[in-house]
Design an enzyme around this catalytic site. Structure first.
Site: not given
Ligand code: GLU
Length: 508
Positions: A264-265
């Protein structure tokens, strides 16, 4: 054989995640390998998630990494428009066919009615509260209303959605080129909304209609779309397009570097690496996320790295240009298992590609940084710096970041080196060395070496013992590129000045 036509179909809901680039890449490689066509379709039907600038960002990112689009919004093509929001009438016409043939229906349920249905089912202990074959007959839709009532509602402009009438009890099957046979029982599939109250299609309807109309041969997309695939199979069947159904290829997930869950970011932010190809400023929050490009990655290196996230050529060879990747690529060699996003590997690829570049190419990166710093530098000096630094750098900006000492004398000296290596012998050698080099016409690396050797000989001190002291005096650092070449680049005057300065302020 069927003509190969693939599409990358992102939704412009923000910056394109690096996983999206990998999806685009695999599509592109297949097209390139098989003389196919690469299509870019913008899936912008969800107006609530539309983000201004996202579409341009997608195009710029693809262009930067070298993925060329044959048909699309900007490229044009025989199936235009390629932006779904401009194809509303096409979807409307198609969904009408489904209604007319009894495979879709109007549903007039309000938010409250839907909520009440879910609560009722929950209270009755049902684990599944979907709008489906088991619940549709108690809801407010054209299956439970008479034809007249439905028409009255429609004429009166009562808000409605159009839902797919999923068969109650059958095994829906599909063949995925990576996963093999996938079977889902239709009771697991809900009566998905195909058309929303605003007249916009949902992803499922628009995606299937467009894949068919655009004659897509392979749907290559992330694994997160696998659960939607059975629904799409039903749509192909209801439209009577089964024989033109594309081949499905669901790509393995990109995992966090430790392999624990989806990348994920947030993970990337925490671990300090980019997740977007280009720098992106979120228009809502103004939050800036640095891209791979701005972090000093080369597009060729990023592509090579991404190609290996889920695919391998079956040999130990690792360095592949886009052309070579296309030659070697095959869907059979895509793995099922999620691919760990090993950022160190990305850095390794970047190093390899930097090393392989000519000094002239590399100097351009150095000049870019120098320009920002308002520093002038001759071509000759830049080429020499790049030549001795290319083995050491990871990112394009490292020529400047790690080579600042070529332009500014040290303002501080590596304390550890001073503590360990700075001693009377160093002071003696450096004092004499600085005097000697001042008398030479030109300080080449060879001259510097021979002067240093003659000085250490004269003083009876081993050269090896004073080298780090010399380096720290000249550059401020404990390590760096070839020291003799470094001195050649700086020139005798500058080197002598730096040594004298160091001798005057480092106490021992
Ligand atoms: N619009 C979908 C996305 O944003 C496309 C998925 C597909 O390729 O079918 O990823």
């Amino acid at each position: 054989m069927r003509e190969v036509r693939v599409r990358f179909a992102p939704s412009p809901t923000g910056a394109l995640h690096i996983g999206g680039i990998r999806t685009a890449l695999y599509n592109y490689l297949l097209a390139k390998k098989l003389n196919g066509t690469m299509i870019l379709r913008i899936e912008d039907t969800d107006q609530t998630r539309y983000v201004p600038g996202a579409e341009e960002y997608i195009e710029q990112s693809l262009a930067w990494v070298g993925i060329k689009i044959d048909e699309g919004v900007t490229a044009g093509g025989p199936h235009a428009p390629y932006r779904q929001s401009e194809r509303k009438s096409i979807y409307k016409q198609h969904v009408q066919k489904l209604i007319d043939e009894g495979n879709a229906y109007y549903a007039f349920d309000t938010e409250e009615e839907l909520e009440a249905m879910r609560n009722r089912l929950k209270a009755a202990g049902s684990s599944n509260q979907q709008y489906s074959a088991t619940t549709r007959m108690i809801m407010n839709n054209s299956l439970t209303l008479s034809e007249g009532e439905t028409k009255k509602n429609l004429d009166a402009g009562v808000a409605y959605v159009i839902r797919l009438k999923v068969p109650d009890s059958e095994e829906v099957q599909l063949h995925d080129l990576i996963r093999g046979e996938v079977k889902v029982h239709s009771s697991q599939i809900d009566d998905k909304v195909l058309m929303k109250s605003d007249g916009m299609p949902t992803y499922h309807l628009a995606n299937v209609v467009d894949d068919y109309l655009m004659k897509i041969s392979h749907v290559i997309r992330g694994e997160e779309w696998l659960p939607s695939a059975p629904l799409h199979v039903l749509l192909y069947r209801f439209f009577g397009w089964e024989k033109d159904m594309p081949q499905f290829v669901h790509l393995p997930l990109l995992l966090k570097p430790d392999g624990n869950g989806k990348l994920s970011k947030r993970d990337a932010d925490q671990m300090g690496f980019p997740i977007f190809p280009l720098t992106w400023t979120d228009p809502k929050t103004n939050e800036l996320a640095k891209g791979f490009r701005e972090s000093g990655y080369l597009p060729e290196a990023l592509i090579n790295f991404l190609a290996f996230l889920g695919w391998n050529p079956g040999t130990t060879e690792e360095i592949f240009s886009m052309e070579e990747l296309a030659q070697a690529f095959s869907i059979e060699r895509i793995g099922k298992a999620g691919a760990k996003f090993d950022i160190q590997k990305a850095q390794w690829f970047n190093q390899q590609y930097l090393k392989a570049k000519t000094e002239a190419d590399l100097a351009a990166y150095l000049f870019e940084s120098l320009q920002q710093e308002n520093i002038l530098c001759s071509e000759e000096k830049a080429l020499k710096i790049c030549s001795i630094m290319k083995e050491r750098v990871t990112f394009t900006q490292d020529f400047w970041q790690q080579g600042k000492f070529f332009f500014h004398g040290p303002t501080s000296y590596d304390e550890q080196v001073i503590a360990k290596k700075w001693n009377e012998d160093v002071v003696k050698v450096l004092t004499l060395f600085s005097k000697e080099i001042s008398n030479t016409a030109e300080l080449t690396a060879a001259v510097a070496k021979s002067i240093l050797e003659s000085v250490t000989n004269q003083l009876g001190i081993g050269t090896g013992k004073i080298l780090q002291g010399l380096r720290v005096a000249v550059t401020g650092n404990g390590s760096g590129p070839d020291l003799m070449m470094t001195m050649e680049i700086l020139g005798n005057e500058e080197v002598a000045n730096r040594i004298n300065h160091a001798l005057s302020i480092i106490k021992k």
